[in-house]
Design a protein around this motif. Structure first.
Motif, PDB file in Angstrom:
ATOM      1  N   VAL A 275       0.832  -1.213   0.000  1.00 65.32           N
ATOM      2  CA  VAL A 275       0.000   0.000   0.000  1.00 65.32           C
ATOM      3  C   VAL A 275       0.862   1.257   0.000  1.00 65.32           C
ATOM      4  O   VAL A 275       0.568   2.229  -0.711  1.00 65.32           O
ATOM      5  CB  VAL A 275      -0.952  -0.015   1.213  1.00 65.32           C
ATOM      6  CG1 VAL A 275      -1.693   1.316   1.334  1.00 65.32           C
ATOM      7  CG2 VAL A 275      -1.952  -1.157   1.078  1.00 65.32           C
ATOM      8  N   ILE A 278       2.125   1.788  -3.485  1.00 64.45           N
ATOM      9  CA  ILE A 278       1.076   2.295  -4.380  1.00 64.45           C
ATOM     10  C   ILE A 278       0.811   3.776  -4.115  1.00 64.45           C
ATOM     11  O   ILE A 278       0.638   4.573  -5.060  1.00 64.45           O
ATOM     12  CB  ILE A 278      -0.208   1.459  -4.208  1.00 64.45           C
ATOM     13  CG1 ILE A 278       0.025   0.025  -4.699  1.00 64.45           C
ATOM     14  CG2 ILE A 278      -1.372   2.088  -4.959  1.00 64.45           C
ATOM     15  CD1 ILE A 278      -1.136  -0.906  -4.431  1.00 64.45           C
ATOM     16  N   LYS A 281       3.552   5.849  -5.735  1.00 64.01           N
ATOM     17  CA  LYS A 281       3.441   5.893  -7.186  1.00 64.01           C
ATOM     18  C   LYS A 281       2.265   6.749  -7.645  1.00 64.01           C
ATOM     19  O   LYS A 281       2.350   7.432  -8.678  1.00 64.01           O
ATOM     20  CB  LYS A 281       3.304   4.471  -7.742  1.00 64.01           C
ATOM     21  CG  LYS A 281       4.555   3.611  -7.559  1.00 64.01           C
ATOM     22  CD  LYS A 281       5.751   4.256  -8.232  1.00 64.01           C
ATOM     23  CE  LYS A 281       7.001   3.425  -8.061  1.00 64.01           C
ATOM     24  NZ  LYS A 281       8.192   4.069  -8.674  1.00 64.01           N
ATOM     25  N   LEU A 282       1.174   6.730  -6.890  1.00 67.62           N
ATOM     26  CA  LEU A 282       0.022   7.568  -7.258  1.00 67.62           C
ATOM     27  C   LEU A 282       0.353   9.048  -7.159  1.00 67.62           C
ATOM     28  O   LEU A 282       0.029   9.833  -8.053  1.00 67.62           O
ATOM     29  CB  LEU A 282      -1.173   7.227  -6.359  1.00 67.62           C
ATOM     30  CG  LEU A 282      -1.868   5.895  -6.613  1.00 67.62           C
ATOM     31  CD1 LEU A 282      -2.976   5.666  -5.579  1.00 67.62           C
ATOM     32  CD2 LEU A 282      -2.447   5.852  -8.020  1.00 67.62           C
TER      33      LEU A 282
END
Length: 297
Positions: A275, A278, A281-282
């Motif tokens: 998580v 992620i 990267k978002l």
């Protein structure tokens, strides 16, 4: 007296070669993407981490399979925590829920705390970057406060809010705001003087200058601070939930430790790492989109 002869340039089809810029905007792709190139790109990005992961699991299995090992090997983690891995969204009661639901509950707190930190950090950083006196007065204080560990704020937040949920959100806020402030201030200070001169010529007010000049110019710095901040906020919420309780992923780890469920803790750590990856990267992808849009405009 005879007239001077005129030299005429003969234009042929060979001289009418389109330039690279024309080809780029003509609607035709300059080169087709071949499936082999796509496969090669995927292989370069997927195969190395996969090989490293297999090596790590193999070493872990060898080291933890002995008689005196205190940590469970990967095979034991898979056997004892299969339900947590395969079914992340089961719900059998208030505390008997999958790790997927626990991660979503923790992410909700992160969204509140980090969202407030992003808005406040950008605004405060813009003020510090614009004003020399604000920088001299506030920067030393911020440099001191940002070194305070996240959990050191928890007793004060519990005393102030008298509730675990807003206390955890405050810990996220106070932990993640400092990199946003510092990076935004640096980005604003590095705005080229030509941009400021254009704003003066166009007679832009402070609000127009903020949205049309300041934010586009400082966007790379701002999103660098946001990437650091979202990582710190995810670290802070896990640590805060261990002490405040609830149904988040942090409290699950603490409860699993008290129940001596080490395989469950390892699975939860894997969830936390994925998580966090992620989220980083978002924010990075959003920063790329905003920066490209600002440079294009």
């Amino acid at each position: 007296m005879p007239a001077p002869a005129r030299t005429e340039k003969i234009v042929t089809a060979a001289t009418l070669k389109p330039s690279a810029s024309v080809l780029a905007f003509s609607g035709r792709p300059s080169a087709k993407v071949k499936p082999k190139q796509v496969a090669a790109t995927i292989a370069r990005n997927v195969v190395p981490p996969l090989v490293v992961m297999i090596i790590i699991l193999a070493v872990w299995q060898i080291l933890c399979s002995g008689a005196g090992a205190t940590l469970p090997p990967p095979t034991q983690v898979w056997q004892e925590s299969y339900d947590l891995i395969a079914y992340p969204f089961f719900n059998y009661g208030s505390q008997d829920i999958g790790l997927g639901w626990r991660v979503l509950i923790s992410l909700q707190r992160v969204a509140y705390g980090f969202g407030l930190a992003a808005v406040a950090g950008i605004l405060i950083g813009a003020v510090i970057g614009q004003s020399v006196w604000a920088m001299r007065g506030l920067d030393p204080i911020f440099q001191i406060l940002r070194t305070v560990p996240p959990l050191a704020w928890l007793p004060l937040s519990l005393a102030a809010f008298q509730d675990s949920n807003p206390s955890a959100i405050f810990v996220i806020f106070i932990t993640s705001i400092w990199p946003v402030i510092i990076n935004t201030a640096v980005g604003v200070r590095n705005i080229p003087q030509d941009y400021r001169n254009v704003a003066k010529v166009l007679c832009l007010n402070q609000l127009e200058f903020f949205f049309k000049i300041m934010l586009p110019s400082a966007a790379p710095y701002i999103f660098t601070g946001l990437r650091i901040g979202v990582g710190l906020s995810w670290l802070a919420i896990v640590a805060a939930e261990m002490l405040t309780g609830g149904v988040g992923i942090g409290f699950f780890i603490w409860d699993a430790w008290n129940s001596s469920r080490l395989p469950d803790i390892i699975v939860a750590l894997a969830y936390i790492g994925v998580v966090g990856f992620i989220l980083d990267k978002l924010v990075a992808a959003l920063g790329t989109i905003v920066t490209r849009g600002a440079s294009a405009s």
